[in-house]
Design a protein around this motif. Sequence first.
Motif, PDB file in Angstrom:
ATOM      1  N   ARG A 151      34.687 -48.915  26.259  1.00 43.20           N
ATOM      2  CA  ARG A 151      36.000 -48.906  26.597  1.00 43.20           C
ATOM      3  C   ARG A 151      36.624 -50.328  25.792  1.00 43.20           C
ATOM      4  O   ARG A 151      37.644 -50.140  25.286  1.00 43.20           O
ATOM      5  CB  ARG A 151      36.481 -49.459  27.999  1.00 43.20           C
ATOM      6  N   HIS A 185      36.561 -47.946  22.265  1.00 41.77           N
ATOM      7  CA  HIS A 185      37.634 -47.253  22.123  1.00 41.77           C
ATOM      8  C   HIS A 185      38.909 -48.371  21.994  1.00 41.77           C
ATOM      9  O   HIS A 185      39.942 -47.926  21.421  1.00 41.77           O
ATOM     10  CB  HIS A 185      37.915 -47.077  23.809  1.00 41.77           C
ATOM     11  N   HIS A 186      38.543 -49.525  22.260  1.00 47.02           N
ATOM     12  CA  HIS A 186      39.846 -50.295  21.838  1.00 47.02           C
ATOM     13  C   HIS A 186      40.173 -50.858  20.604  1.00 47.02           C
ATOM     14  O   HIS A 186      41.061 -50.752  19.905  1.00 47.02           O
ATOM     15  CB  HIS A 186      39.814 -51.793  22.767  1.00 47.02           C
ATOM     16  N   TYR A 187      38.907 -51.067  20.016  1.00 44.53           N
ATOM     17  CA  TYR A 187      38.662 -51.655  18.414  1.00 44.53           C
ATOM     18  C   TYR A 187      38.512 -50.538  17.317  1.00 44.53           C
ATOM     19  O   TYR A 187      38.869 -50.679  16.260  1.00 44.53           O
ATOM     20  CB  TYR A 187      37.953 -52.833  18.538  1.00 44.53           C
ATOM     21  N   PRO A 211      40.996 -46.204  18.697  1.00 43.15           N
ATOM     22  CA  PRO A 211      41.993 -46.228  19.825  1.00 43.15           C
ATOM     23  C   PRO A 211      42.623 -44.571  20.228  1.00 43.15           C
ATOM     24  O   PRO A 211      42.859 -44.249  21.296  1.00 43.15           O
ATOM     25  CB  PRO A 211      43.135 -46.858  19.241  1.00 43.15           C
ATOM     26  N   ASN A 212      42.085 -43.730  19.356  1.00 42.02           N
ATOM     27  CA  ASN A 212      42.864 -42.462  19.682  1.00 42.02           C
ATOM     28  C   ASN A 212      41.495 -41.539  20.035  1.00 42.02           C
ATOM     29  O   ASN A 212      41.668 -40.262  20.034  1.00 42.02           O
ATOM     30  CB  ASN A 212      43.455 -41.823  18.550  1.00 42.02           C
TER      31      ASN A 212
END
Lengths: 97, 539
Positions: B362, B366-368, B371-372
Motif C-alpha cells: 500500500r 501502490h502509493h509511489y 498509483p493506478n
Amino acid sequence: MAWIKRTWKAHEADEWTKEDWFAIILSPLSFILITFGLALSLFGLTSGFIMLVAGVIVTALMFWIIDPKLNAISSDYESKQHEYLKDLENIQKWENK
Amino acid sequence: MVHFTPIDFFWAIAYIVLTVLSGAFFYKLGKRSGADFFLAGRGLPWWLPATSNFATHTATDTPMWFSGFVYKSGMFGVWQSLFAGWCAISAWVSTRIFRRSLAGTQAEWQTLRFSGLPAELLRGWIAGWQVALNMFIAGWVGVAMGNVCKWAFGWPLWYGLVFFSSACAIYAMSSGFWGVIIADVQQGITMLITIILVSIWGSIAAGGPQAIITKIQELGRPDMLNPFHFTGWVSGDYPLMWLLTMIAVPFLGGFGMATHFDWFVEAQRIQSAKTVKAAAYSIWWGAAAVIVRNSIWVIAVLAFFVLYPNLTSESDYQLAWFRIGFEFFPPGLVGFFFAAILAIHFSTISGILNLGAMYATRDIYHHYMNPNASEKQIIWVGRLMTFVVLIGSFFFGIMVGENVTKWLFFALWLMVAGTWLPNILQVVWWRFNGWGYLSAWIANLGICWLVVWILPAFGILKDLPQFYQFWLLMALVALVYIPVTFLTKPDDMDRLVKVYVQTRPIGFWGPVKREAQRRGLLQKLEEIELAAEKYSAKE
C-alpha cells in the motif's frame, strides 16, 4: 453521579472533556491492579484479592464513564466515514495534493 | 528430548493441516479487494481484532522473555512486561484519533498529518522501515521457535525457523488478513486454555501455591514475591527510577502513535474495526487479555524456579514455560501442548507477514510505484510481498540466533527511545511539523546504535543501565528535532485544519481549531446537528 455526563450530543462528544481524563487515569490504574492482583491471588495472598477486586471496580467505573461518550462519537463519525474514505483514496493516488 | 506418542503426533499434524486449510476457506473473502486482503474489509466487531491483538502479541518468544524476567526477578520482573500498558491510554486517545483518520498504516497517517515533501519522505521512510522491522520481528519470533524445537527435539535451529513460518505463510498469502484474523481467534482460545493448563500443572508439580511460597522463602528469595521490592533510587538490580521509567514510558506513550513498535500491529487492527468504539474496545480488551495472560504465567515460572532454582544461563531458564509443559504434561497432552505452541507461533508470524506486506504494497507499490493499480494487482503484489517478508525473516532469524531477550530489549525500548516524544508530539501539538518528525527518526537511528552498541564497544561510553540509556537517547535526539521544528515552517494550514476536523486530536491545537471555526467547519457541523434535533422535535 450527576457530575459525570452520560448523555451526549455528537458535537459535545467530539471535545476532550473531564470524562476522557477520568478514563485516561483509571485505565492504567486498572491494568496495574489487575496484573498484580491476579498474579498474587493465584498464590492465595490476601493483598492480591484486594488488588484484584479494586481492579475490577475501577474497570467497571471506567467503562460506565466512557461508554456513552464513545457511542456518541462513533455513531456520528460513521455517517461521515464514506466521504473521508474517498478522500483517502485520492491521496493514495496522488489526486489531492 | 521430548518423546511423542502416536496421539501427540496426531494433535500436532492435525493442527497444522487444519490451520493451513482454513486459509483456503477464506480465500474468496481475501481476494475481494486490497481493503479485504489487508484490513478484512474494515467492518469487524470489536472482539475479533481484540482476540487477534492478544493472539498476535503472544508469540513464541513471549513466554521466553517473560520467563527470563520472572525467573531472575520474580514479581518485580512483571513490570517489564507491562509495556502492553500503552494500550490503556491509547484505547481512549490515540486509537480514537487514528481510527478517525482511516489511514491504513502508520506510514499513510504521515501524508494526512503532515504536508508537502517531508510528509512524502516520512511515508516512504516509515514504510521501508516497517518492511525491514517486520522481517526482523518474524525472524526473531521464528528463531524462538527454532530454539524450542532444538531443545525439545534436537533439531538444528533453522528447522523450526523455516518450516513453521513457511506453513503459516501459506494461509497468509492465500486469504490475507481475513485468514490471519479468523485463525487468530481459534489460536487465541487454544493458547489461553494451554496457558491456564501449564500453570495448573506447574503449580501441582511444585507442590501447590503455598509450597511455592515456602520454597521461595527457603531459597532466600522472599523478594521474588514482592512487586515493590526496590533497591534504591538508581542503584542495585531493582532501582525505583527503572520502575518509574517502565510505568511512564508505556502508559504516557498511549497519548501518541507508534511510541511502541506494537502500535504498528495494532494500527492494522484499529482500522479493521467497524466503528471508532469497536476500535477502542478492541485495543483495551486485547491488552487486558495480555496482562491477564502475564499474571497466569507468573505461577508457572515461579513453580519452575523452585523446581530448578540454580539455573544461571539465560538460554536455560528462558525455556521455563516450555519445559513445564513438555516435562510435566502426560502423554497425549504433550502433543496438544505442541499444537498450542504452533498456534502461538502461527498467530504472530501470519500477522507480521501480512503487516510487512501491507506497508510494501500500500505505501511503496501502490502509493509511489503504481498509483493506478487495480485491486487485483494490489492483492497479487500483497501475496508476493508476504513471500518476500518471509524470506527476509529467515536471514534476520539466523542473525538473532539464541539471544532472544537481549535483542528484544533493544528493539522494544531503545530503538524507539529517541522517537518516543516526537511520536506523542505529532498527535498533541499542531506546530510539530514534518521536518521535525523526519529529523527525529533519522537522528534516532544513528544515535541509538551509537549509545547502545558502538560507543560502549570502543570504551568511549560506559555501558549504562537501560533506563539511563532510554532517557539519554530521548534527550540527545530532542537536541536535533526541536531546533529543526522551530527553524522550519509549520505545516500547511489547509492540511492541519482538515486533519483536525476529521480526527479531533487531543492537546495543543488552539490555532488550528480557531482557523477551523473561522472557516465555519466546526460550527457548521454543530448547526446541522441542532437543526436536525429541532426537526426531529417538530416531528
